[in-house]
Write an enzyme that holds these catalytic residues in place. Sequence first.
Site, PDB file in Angstrom:
ATOM      1  N   TRP A 146       0.854  -1.191   0.000  1.00 34.93           N
ATOM      2  CA  TRP A 146       0.000   0.000   0.000  1.00 34.93           C
ATOM      3  C   TRP A 146       0.891   1.242   0.000  1.00 34.93           C
ATOM      4  O   TRP A 146       1.857   1.334   0.758  1.00 34.93           O
ATOM      5  CB  TRP A 146      -0.887  -0.045   1.241  1.00 34.93           C
ATOM      6  CG  TRP A 146      -1.774   1.140   1.461  1.00 34.93           C
ATOM      7  CD1 TRP A 146      -2.552   1.770   0.551  1.00 34.93           C
ATOM      8  CD2 TRP A 146      -1.988   1.828   2.710  1.00 34.93           C
ATOM      9  NE1 TRP A 146      -3.240   2.807   1.143  1.00 34.93           N
ATOM     10  CE2 TRP A 146      -2.903   2.863   2.460  1.00 34.93           C
ATOM     11  CE3 TRP A 146      -1.478   1.650   4.002  1.00 34.93           C
ATOM     12  CZ2 TRP A 146      -3.349   3.723   3.455  1.00 34.93           C
ATOM     13  CZ3 TRP A 146      -1.912   2.503   4.993  1.00 34.93           C
ATOM     14  CH2 TRP A 146      -2.832   3.523   4.732  1.00 34.93           C
ATOM     15  N   ASP A 196      -1.410  -5.663   9.052  1.00 36.17           N
ATOM     16  CA  ASP A 196      -2.369  -4.651   8.608  1.00 36.17           C
ATOM     17  C   ASP A 196      -3.578  -5.403   8.067  1.00 36.17           C
ATOM     18  O   ASP A 196      -3.466  -6.155   7.092  1.00 36.17           O
ATOM     19  CB  ASP A 196      -1.752  -3.767   7.526  1.00 36.17           C
ATOM     20  CG  ASP A 196      -2.598  -2.521   7.255  1.00 36.17           C
ATOM     21  OD1 ASP A 196      -3.705  -2.412   7.815  1.00 36.17           O
ATOM     22  OD2 ASP A 196      -2.151  -1.654   6.485  1.00 36.17           O
ATOM     23  N   LYS A 244     -13.614  -0.680   4.695  1.00 34.40           N
ATOM     24  CA  LYS A 244     -14.054  -1.496   3.572  1.00 34.40           C
ATOM     25  C   LYS A 244     -15.171  -2.462   3.974  1.00 34.40           C
ATOM     26  O   LYS A 244     -16.224  -2.513   3.330  1.00 34.40           O
ATOM     27  CB  LYS A 244     -12.867  -2.292   3.008  1.00 34.40           C
ATOM     28  CG  LYS A 244     -11.648  -1.462   2.637  1.00 34.40           C
ATOM     29  CD  LYS A 244     -11.923  -0.494   1.515  1.00 34.40           C
ATOM     30  CE  LYS A 244     -10.642   0.114   0.943  1.00 34.40           C
ATOM     31  NZ  LYS A 244      -9.868   0.907   1.893  1.00 34.40           N
TER      32      LYS A 244
END
Length: 452
Positions: free
Chosen positions: A182, A263, A299
Amino acid sequence: MEANSSVAALRLQGILTHLSPPSSTIPPPPLPLSLSTLSSQQININMSSYFANVPQAPADGILKLSVLSRADTNSTKVDLGVGAYRDDSGKPWVLPVVRKAEQQLAADPQANHEYLGVGGLPALTQGAQKLIFGADSEAIKQQRVYSIQTISGTGANMVAAVFLKQFKQPADAAVYISKPTWGNHRSIFETAGHVVREYRYCNYTTLGLDIQGMLDDLRAAPRGQIILLHACAHNPTGIDPTTEQWQQIADVMQERSHFPLFDCAYQGFATGDVTRDAYAIRLFVSRGFELLVAQSFAKNMGLYGERTGCLHAVTALPEVLPQVSSQLNRLSRATISTAPAYGAKIAGTVLQDAELYEEWLGSMEMMSRRIKKMRDLLRDKLVALGTPGSWDHVSQQIGMFSFTGLSKKKVDRLREEYHLYMTDDGRISVAGLNSGNIDYVAKAIDVVVRSD
């Protein structure tokens, strides 16, 4: 004194110009003669800034892409850059359970807007803890887990970064991120003062996992490094290790005494199964690792703008948990004082209400299923068009994103000629595909790939 009065006159002129309507006939005050005769060099000297030595930061690729996409009014535009779920009409989808939770909150006569405690909303942190580690987690039962509310996953990563910078062992340990990862990971950890290095992850030939390269790099790293791992639905590649590969990764990290930092931004959203998506984290906890987990509800609950997340710490001994929790609370207090309440109350309501929780699991399964369908459709259409190359990786990858393998040159052409937006590395958000645009996208990719 003369220069100061000249600057004041400039400011006044600007204010009057801003406040006066277009039809105003009031002339601005004339510039003092002294200012009108100053050279540009003299003006720069007299108006020098405290911030003159601040360099321009590099542009954020994803934010820049969003700006370009929003400015594009072409009717054929397809935005595959945004990391947010879209329904089959291309619209944002508010989960029904979120609507129901909001209605419950609005109808509560005791509802208020008071500050949360420094650790956040217990309904959220306790529910999130069970979601990540399992309701029957031995670590939770043994009081070896502390969870603190954060500003979504980004805030969780930053709190973790600052905490580790202060207390990591050894003090010179670097943070290892996957190649690629990311886009914000490197910025977060470098901003916190860490040295950031990379380990191999993507095999750019097969667009699958380079498991041997990853293991070799983890073995070669000095003992006791901090290894940032994506729990599921790796961003940007969509490439996840198998359960057997996760065990190999855990073996090497245990051998080298590395510290895991997970993460987890897509639990339940990746496969549609919250337990399966938490496999890696639960494996490492069961193997006795101490670790940190950054968690986001952007999300999987669609709370993008509410910035709702948690940071979890797992210790080997319950005796040290009060020390760890006190330092995490101190960092949170120093940065955000207290966490935002609204998104936490929504997520906490869903996590603590058995009926809403079951409905939420169903919504995640549905979102995951739609994305998988779009993956398969895109692959099938590219195969049917005879597009050069293999496209199996599109359906084999998992989660919101797909690493297409398209070069920056092809990405630029797709944007300029077909108004099709994706990141420079060829990552697409599969959630941006739908039945109304997938033929257009496949044909555009086919034309651009053939052009070589």
